[in-house]
Write a protein that holds these residues in place. Structure first.
Motif: not given
Length: 429
Positions: A297, A307, A421, A382, A377, A311, A417
């Motif tokens: 990332l 991050t 997200m 992202i 994210l 995460m 992910l």
């Protein structure tokens, strides 16, 4: 070497680094530069923001004419271009000591640059070849480093560094025993000027070290560590170190969020970071997918600590849903660590969580949100269309292979992910 009056000086890890705390950073730096290292040609790497402050003026005044070169700033996630520029200057200026004043990118840059200088890896291509060499074929670092950190990233305690190859926008790891700093100077007063988002998110990174450390396959009975690390007493020692780290970090970060000038809280956080790194390094404990994905990332513009903010909750959730009894037991230990502290438990209850039913992923996400940090994210910019490539890049990271629940391919990384997200709060119990 006798410490100065008021200074606490101790060996953090074998053989390095040593730690100095208790006196102003510039006094400690001058003392050790001269009396410990006998340095006469000091190269300083300073963050761009700190370079215009009185703190940098204090360091320059203390070191005086011993400073023979200054590097102003390293770009985030340590581009290889920056590394080779610093390595070339170290060689050209015949530096005999490197001092970093700033956060994690400077620390990693100093590690890789000193290794590159020792091996004449002064171009991008030469740096790439150096990374591919066996450790035994690499000449050790010859220029010692003093790190004066202004964040809680913790990289100053280990012989690993990440740097980004901008040709392919991928972060690569460098490792050599000689890369670790010789001395780390901790001065809580210095860190008050660190932006709150950087300080608190890097603190979550240290929490991530402890949490993924506690959940590591290292603690499985069939993990296959060396005989020395298979003993129950060794594992218990390391488990206790991680728990001690969380005991320092979790309530202190909440204090710093509300009272940023509380130096006791900042000192506790800095020592909690040391615990997190000692736990990882003493047993060669491997972390998991939160770190593995987080490394990739970075090149997409996500801050080092952020991050972990986005995460870790998703990785804990994915691991719980697919893990065995071992995974559930280890996450229960994490839960106990969070609920054990009154200020933390009150915060979790205020966030609508119940101690009997909340999962580790929910608890970590609620804690991170209470610090004002991003939790998805989307929060860190992202886009969903980037996830396939991000998943592929993450599979190249060694920490994917040491996740407590095996990850077979990029499709499973993308599952994680997607959880990060969306930031969904409903988790499997």
């Amino acid at each position: 070497m006798a410490p100065l009056p008021g200074e606490t000086y101790f060996q953090a890890l074998e053989p390095y680094p040593y730690v100095s705390t208790g006196i102003p950073f510039f006094e400690a730096c001058l003392h050790h530069a001269v009396d410990t290292f006998g340095a006469e040609r000091i190269y300083v790497i300073v963050s761009t923001s700190i370079s215009i402050t009185a703190n940098f003026t204090r360091l320059k005044t203390a070191l005086g004419t011993r400073i023979i070169g200054v590097r102003y700033g390293i770009r985030q996630h340590v581009p290889w271009d920056d590394v080779v520029e610093v390595a070339q200057e170290l060689v050209d200026l015949d530096a005999d000591l490197v001092v970093t004043l700033g956060a994690g990118s400077l620390t990693d840059a100093a590690k890789v640059a000193t290794l590159a200088a020792a091996n004449d890896a002064l171009t991008i291509d030469a740096l790439e070849k150096l990374r591919g060499k066996d450790s035994a074929a690499i000449r050790p670092v010859t220029i010692p480093t003093i790190n004066i950190p202004t964040s809680l990233a913790g990289g100053e305690y280990n012989p690993h560094a990440g740097a980004t190859d901008l040709r392919i926008h991928r972060k690569a790891g460098f490792t050599h025993p000689s890369m670790v700093a010789r001395l780390v100077i901790l001065d809580p007063a210095l860190t008050i000027s660190t932006p709150a988002r950087v300080w608190l998110s890097s603190g979550v990174r240290a929490v991530d070290h402890c949490v993924e450390g506690l959940c590591s396959p290292f603690f499985r009975e069939d993990a296959g560590q060396t005989e020395a690390n298979q003993t129950a007493s060794k594992k218990q020692e390391i488990e206790n170190i991680f728990l001690d780290g969380l005991a320092k970090l979790l309530p202190s970060l909440l204090t710093t969020k509300t009272y940023p000038t509380d130096l006791d809280a900042r000192r506790n956080e800095m020592l909690g970071v040391l615990d997190s790194m000692r736990g990882l390094l003493l047993g060669n404990v491997q972390v998991g997918a939160s770190h593995g994905i987080g490394h990739q990332l970075g090149p997409l513009g996500v801050g080092h600590g952020e991050t972990s903010c986005v995460m870790l909750p998703a990785v804990l959730r994915w691991n719980l849903e697919r893990g065995d009894d071992f995974v559930r037991r280890r996450q229960q230990l994490v839960l106990q660590a969070f609920w054990a502290h009154q200020t933390v438990s009150e915060l979790l209850k205020a966030g609508g969580l119940d101690q009997g039913t909340a999962t580790a992923g929910e608890v970590v996400r609620t804690y991170v949100a209470s610090l004002g940090m991003p939790t998805t994210l989307q929060d860190v910019g992202i886009r969903r269309e980037w996830l396939d490539k991000l998943a592929e890049n993450s599979m190249t990271d060694r920490n994917i292979s040491t996740n407590p629940v095996p990850i077979a391919g990029a499709a499973q990384v993308k599952e994680i992910l997607n959880l990060a997200m969306d930031g969904q709060r409903t988790e499997s119990r």
